[in-house]
Design a protein around this motif. Structure first.
Motif, PDB file in Angstrom:
ATOM      1  N   GLY A  29     -12.428   1.771  12.372  1.00  0.00           N
ATOM      2  CA  GLY A  29     -11.259   1.500  13.193  1.00  0.00           C
ATOM      3  C   GLY A  29     -10.199   0.623  12.553  1.00  0.00           C
ATOM      4  N   LYS A  30     -10.370   0.246  11.291  1.00  0.00           N
ATOM      5  CA  LYS A  30      -9.400  -0.624  10.620  1.00  0.00           C
ATOM      6  C   LYS A  30      -8.197   0.173  10.110  1.00  0.00           C
ATOM      7  CE  LYS A  30     -11.567  -4.617  10.804  1.00  0.00           C
ATOM      8  NZ  LYS A  30     -10.992  -5.781  11.533  1.00  0.00           N
ATOM      9  N   LEU A  31      -7.057  -0.519  10.025  1.00  0.00           N
ATOM     10  CA  LEU A  31      -5.832   0.050   9.447  1.00  0.00           C
ATOM     11  C   LEU A  31      -5.587  -0.666   8.123  1.00  0.00           C
ATOM     12  CD1 LEU A  31      -3.289   1.767   9.509  1.00  0.00           C
ATOM     13  CD2 LEU A  31      -2.266   0.124  11.085  1.00  0.00           C
ATOM     14  N   LEU A 118       1.286  15.006  22.624  1.00  0.00           N
ATOM     15  CA  LEU A 118       2.724  14.915  22.888  1.00  0.00           C
ATOM     16  C   LEU A 118       3.045  13.635  23.643  1.00  0.00           C
ATOM     17  CD1 LEU A 118       3.452  18.608  23.923  1.00  0.00           C
ATOM     18  CD2 LEU A 118       4.445  17.438  21.945  1.00  0.00           C
ATOM     19  N   GLU A 119       2.186  13.301  24.599  1.00  0.00           N
ATOM     20  CA  GLU A 119       2.395  12.072  25.362  1.00  0.00           C
ATOM     21  C   GLU A 119       2.144  10.840  24.499  1.00  0.00           C
ATOM     22  OE1 GLU A 119       0.630   9.809  29.350  1.00  0.00           O
ATOM     23  OE2 GLU A 119       0.094  11.893  28.950  1.00  0.00           O
ATOM     24  N   LEU A 120       1.068  10.883  23.704  1.00  0.00           N
ATOM     25  CA  LEU A 120       0.711   9.755  22.845  1.00  0.00           C
ATOM     26  C   LEU A 120       1.812   9.443  21.841  1.00  0.00           C
ATOM     27  CD1 LEU A 120      -1.497   7.729  21.796  1.00  0.00           C
ATOM     28  CD2 LEU A 120      -2.217   9.564  20.257  1.00  0.00           C
ATOM     29  N   THR A 121       2.436  10.479  21.304  1.00  0.00           N
ATOM     30  CA  THR A 121       3.445  10.287  20.260  1.00  0.00           C
ATOM     31  C   THR A 121       4.876  10.252  20.789  1.00  0.00           C
ATOM     32  OG1 THR A 121       3.409  12.677  19.860  1.00  0.00           O
ATOM     33  CG2 THR A 121       2.013  11.306  18.452  1.00  0.00           C
ATOM     34  N   MET A 179      -0.262   2.909  18.142  1.00  0.00           N
ATOM     35  CA  MET A 179      -0.972   4.174  18.288  1.00  0.00           C
ATOM     36  C   MET A 179      -2.378   4.089  17.698  1.00  0.00           C
ATOM     37  SD  MET A 179      -0.078   7.962  16.779  1.00  0.00           S
ATOM     38  CE  MET A 179      -0.701   7.509  15.149  1.00  0.00           C
ATOM     39  N   ILE A 180      -2.507   3.496  16.523  1.00  0.00           N
ATOM     40  CA  ILE A 180      -3.829   3.382  15.888  1.00  0.00           C
ATOM     41  C   ILE A 180      -4.747   2.523  16.747  1.00  0.00           C
ATOM     42  CG2 ILE A 180      -5.070   2.526  13.872  1.00  0.00           C
ATOM     43  CD1 ILE A 180      -3.463   5.135  13.445  1.00  0.00           C
ATOM     44  N   ASN A 181      -4.204   1.466  17.348  1.00  0.00           N
ATOM     45  CA  ASN A 181      -5.010   0.625  18.239  1.00  0.00           C
ATOM     46  C   ASN A 181      -5.523   1.437  19.428  1.00  0.00           C
ATOM     47  OD1 ASN A 181      -4.818  -1.679  16.710  1.00  0.00           O
ATOM     48  ND2 ASN A 181      -3.060  -2.505  17.830  1.00  0.00           N
ATOM     49  N   ARG A 182      -4.669   2.303  19.975  1.00  0.00           N
ATOM     50  CA  ARG A 182      -5.069   3.108  21.140  1.00  0.00           C
ATOM     51  C   ARG A 182      -6.103   4.162  20.763  1.00  0.00           C
ATOM     52  NH1 ARG A 182       0.228   5.324  24.020  1.00  0.00           N
ATOM     53  NH2 ARG A 182      -1.386   6.372  25.266  1.00  0.00           N
TER      54      ARG A 182
END
Length: 355
Positions: A29-31, A118-121, A179-182
């Motif tokens: 889960g890391k960025l 589509l909603e997420l982005t 977004m990555i956190n979600r």
């Protein structure tokens, strides 16, 4: 859990060594930002992770599985390219759905997943448009959505914001972080923009000339660089071949000559009596002064060396040619065996200022 493990990767292109004994791990889960100068080997590492290049030696493990001999399409990886690589004659919807169609998902599954993405982005309402009808930022969001559609284990991004103008790039950085956190997907992105890496990444891996120089949080790398390259690459710095001539940084008897790196925040600059600890200060001449919004960045010459220092906006600007007092509070000192932050040894209680 370590989601990605890279062990001693070597990669050569003819006589050129693009990766030299590269090893690192990435937690679930890391960025992670792969940061370094152009040509340093960042994209080669990313392409080996994706299976687009084969290492000459070394091993790659993703989610505990060695993937050296696993084809790219079977590694569970989403890849976002610098130039978007969208299908020009497909709608936004069909671009996002492409990977799911290849996997022969049902129409109902595809519709549900594409609608979710589509909603997420933030692309809801644009699903019928072609890429040519979108802004650069919107096209990059489509590329992210397409990469995420098949629910990969790992997301790889190669300079994802390089083709986008500065204002939109800043907005997308914040969006990517959120977004990555979600989503919670492990992500590795390549960039040569240190501001981008510091702002977005949980951890940064500094790559130079095919080698890993340092890995750590942005704050740790900034405060505790392990090498002269890292200290000079992060932030705005002045590199000195020998620090022994500076007040307060004279070497102890028997010490070998050492290089130094000085950052603007290590330096105090001003007119006579404006600077604390005057006995530890140097005399200098202002060469230029740059307005930076929150402060002035002052370029001054001290003993033949150009230094940079920040000056608060509340103080009057310093003018080119003006004589100034320059106090170097601390610097990074390097020799062949060690690197250390060193404080000015002449700093004592400031002399009283008489008005």
């Amino acid at each position: 859990m370590e989601h990605v493990v890279v062990e001693s990767l070597w990669k050569r292109f003819g006589a050129f060594e693009a990766s030299k004994d590269v090893s690192f791990t990435v937690g679930q889960g890391k960025l992670i930002g792969l940061l370094g100068p152009s040509g340093g080997g960042k994209t080669t590492i990313l392409r080996m992770l994706a299976g687009l290049e084969q290492p000459d030696s070394g091993d790659i493990y993703i989610h505990g599985k060695r993937v050296n001999d696993v084809p790219p399409q079977e590694r569970g990886i989403g890849f976002v390219f610098q130039n978007y690589a969208l299908f020009r004659h497909m709608s936004v919807y069909d671009n996002i759905a492409f990977g799911l169609t290849v996997q022969r998902r049902s129409k109902a599954e595809i519709k549900a997943r594409v609608t979710e993405l589509l909603e997420l982005t933030g692309l809801t309402g644009l699903e019928r448009r072609l890429p040519s009808q979108l802004s650069g930022g919107q096209r990059q969001r489509v590329a992210f959505a397409r990469a995420l559609a098949p629910e990969p284990q790992l997301l790889l991004l190669d300079e994802p914001f390089a083709a986008i103008d500065a204002k939109v790039r800043k907005e997308l950085r914040t969006w990517l972080r959120e977004m990555i956190n979600r989503v919670g997907i492990t992500t590795i992105f390549v960039t040569h923009d240190q501001e981008e890496a510091v702002e977005v990444a949980d951890e940064i891996i500094i790559v130079n000339q095919g080698r890993i120089e340092q890995k750590g949080t942005p704050l740790d790398i900034y405060r505790q660089p392990n090498t002269a390259f890292v200290a000079g690459f992060i932030g705005e710095s002045t590199v000195l071949e020998n620090v022994s001539g500076l007040k307060g940084f004279e070497p102890e008897q028997g010490d070998a000559p050492a290089k130094g790196i000085i950052r603007p925040e290590f330096v105090e600059i001003g007119r006579e009596r404006e600077v604390s600890y005057p006995l530890a200060a140097e005399s200098g001449v202002v060469r230029a002064s740059y307005f930076r919004g929150a402060n002035w960045l002052v370029e001054a010459e001290v003993g033949g060396t150009r230094l940079y220092a920040y000056r608060p906006l509340e103080q009057e600007p310093l003018l080119p040619g003006e004589q100034v007092t320059v106090l170097i509070h601390r610097l990074y000192r390097f020799n062949d065996s060690e690197a250390a932050m060193v404080e000015n040894g002449l700093k004592v209680d400031p002399m009283p200022v008489h008005i």
